[in-house]
Write an enzyme that holds these catalytic residues in place. Structure first.
Site, PDB file in Angstrom:
ATOM      1  N   ARG A 114       0.735  -1.054  -0.138  1.00  0.00           N
ATOM      2  CA  ARG A 114      -0.128  -0.007  -0.018  1.00  0.00           C
ATOM      3  C   ARG A 114       0.736   1.392   0.032  1.00  0.00           C
ATOM      4  NH1 ARG A 114      -3.336   2.432   4.506  1.00  0.00           N
ATOM      5  NH2 ARG A 114      -4.804   3.866   3.466  1.00  0.00           N
ATOM      6  N   HIS A 116       0.719   4.218  -2.793  1.00  0.00           N
ATOM      7  CA  HIS A 116       0.385   5.549  -2.339  1.00  0.00           C
ATOM      8  C   HIS A 116       1.566   6.285  -2.740  1.00  0.00           C
ATOM      9  CE1 HIS A 116      -3.248   5.324   0.559  1.00  0.00           C
ATOM     10  NE2 HIS A 116      -3.159   4.270  -0.301  1.00  0.00           N
ATOM     11  N   ASN A 172      -3.266   8.668   4.330  1.00  0.00           N
ATOM     12  CA  ASN A 172      -2.106   8.184   4.664  1.00  0.00           C
ATOM     13  C   ASN A 172      -1.944   7.882   6.128  1.00  0.00           C
ATOM     14  OD1 ASN A 172      -1.347   7.541   2.092  1.00  0.00           O
ATOM     15  ND2 ASN A 172      -0.302   9.394   2.064  1.00  0.00           N
ATOM     16  N   HIS A 199      -5.701  -5.750  -2.953  1.00  0.00           N
ATOM     17  CA  HIS A 199      -6.514  -5.851  -1.719  1.00  0.00           C
ATOM     18  C   HIS A 199      -6.799  -7.450  -1.146  1.00  0.00           C
ATOM     19  CE1 HIS A 199      -8.762  -1.803  -2.790  1.00  0.00           C
ATOM     20  NE2 HIS A 199      -7.733  -1.785  -2.305  1.00  0.00           N
TER      21      HIS A 199
END
Length: 319
Positions: A61, A65, A93, A190
């Site tokens: 992740r 990001h 975040n 995911h």
């Protein structure tokens, strides 16, 4: 072993097919200047995983990001300073963690080859290791990224939100040169991880003026989510895993999505377009097809280099 070899060969072919994204990146960038780079990073990731099973999801992740804001330039690693609030302190975040893994990897790499390897490259390698060490595919990571000097919390609004519909998702990805196939494949990330209640409250409480629960959710799954997330949840770490095997990289995410057991609205959105729904079905029925697509999309995404200019000595601060 044969499957791993075929995926490595496949990833090399992918690099050739997306050369327009790779820019100055290449597989052999540190062969002479830091040949022990990748084993050092892998060792740091393995050590962290032995103490915390959430590390792989966190690293994957974190890389995503990072790349979606200013390209893959490690700007997500920078600390807020003075009047500037950095990306890591932006609303999307706040739940990012495991930054210490990158710090530890950086220290190990600096001991081997001082001032040579960027934090951005270390993060890209760590994200790959997070997938591979969780039972997923491995691939060769193109290297040569530079670290950025700008990190602004206000720019995190550019990240795709868990409430996005299919139009918003496809536009968000397209702005970064990523296709609909990339969208569906990268959503498969995911398969690892956990979501806090705030990310999916919109589906299980006050969905609209006439319904309390999103009707696209399977009733029993909706009940399970409501049981852990009250309407005005005050439990700090309450939430749900993103699929039934949240520490194993597999294609369970897609299978559950077809059963109407996805957590985010943005997951459910993948079933609202014929093309994305067909890809979901394809990946649900074949782990091999999912892994091939995921490898291609990860290489493509992680090769968005951005405007990095330096090699940080400490990943938390500009040089």
């Amino acid at each position: 072993m044969a499957a791993i070899v075929s995926l490595l060969i496949f990833s090399l072919l992918v690099l050739l097919s997306i050369s327009s994204f790779v820019n100055a990146l290449n597989l052999n960038y540190y062969d002479h200047t830091c040949p022990q780079l990748e084993p050092a990073v892998t060792k740091a990731v393995k050590k962290a995983m032995s103490n915390d099973k959430t590390v792989p999801a966190a690293l994957l992740r974190m890389h995503f990001h990072d790349c979606f804001i200013r390209g893959c330039d490690a700007s997500v690693l920078l600390e807020s300073k003075g009047k500037n609030t950095a990306e890591k302190d932006g609303p999307p975040n706040i739940s990012l963690h495991a930054f210490y893994v990158i710090d530890n990897a950086k220290k190990a790499v600096e001991a081997l080859c001082p001032g040579v390897v960027s934090c951005a490259d270390i993060l890209a390698i760590a994200a790959r290791d997070a997938v591979a060490l969780s039972g997923g595919p491995t691939w060769e990571v193109p290297k040569g990224r530079k670290d950025g000097r700008i990190s602004k919390a206000t720019e995190t609004r550019q990240l795709p939100a868990p409430t996005f519909n299919i139009s918003q998702l496809t536009q968000n990805f397209a702005q970064r040169g990523l296709s609909v196939t990339d969208l569906v494949a990268l959503s498969g990330g995911h398969t690892l991880g956990f979501a806090h209640c705030s990310s999916f409250q919109n589906r299980i409480h006050n969905f609209n003026a006439s319904l309390d629960v999103d009707p696209t959710l399977h009733p029993s799954f909706a009940s399970s989510l409501r049981s852990v997330c009250a309407a005005h949840n005050k439990v700090k770490n309450a939430g749900a895993t993103l699929d039934s095997t949240a520490t194993i990289f597999d294609n369970a995410y897609y299978k559950l999505l077809l059963q109407r057991k996805s957590v985010f609205s943005s997951d459910q959105a993948l079933l609202t377009s014929p093309k994305t729904k067909a890809l979901v079905s394809k990946f649900a029925s074949s782990k091999e097809e999912f892994e091939k697509a995921f490898v291609m999309s990860m290489i493509k995404m992680s090769s968005i280099t951005g405007g990095g200019q330096e090699i940080r000595l400490d990943c938390k601060v500009v040089r």
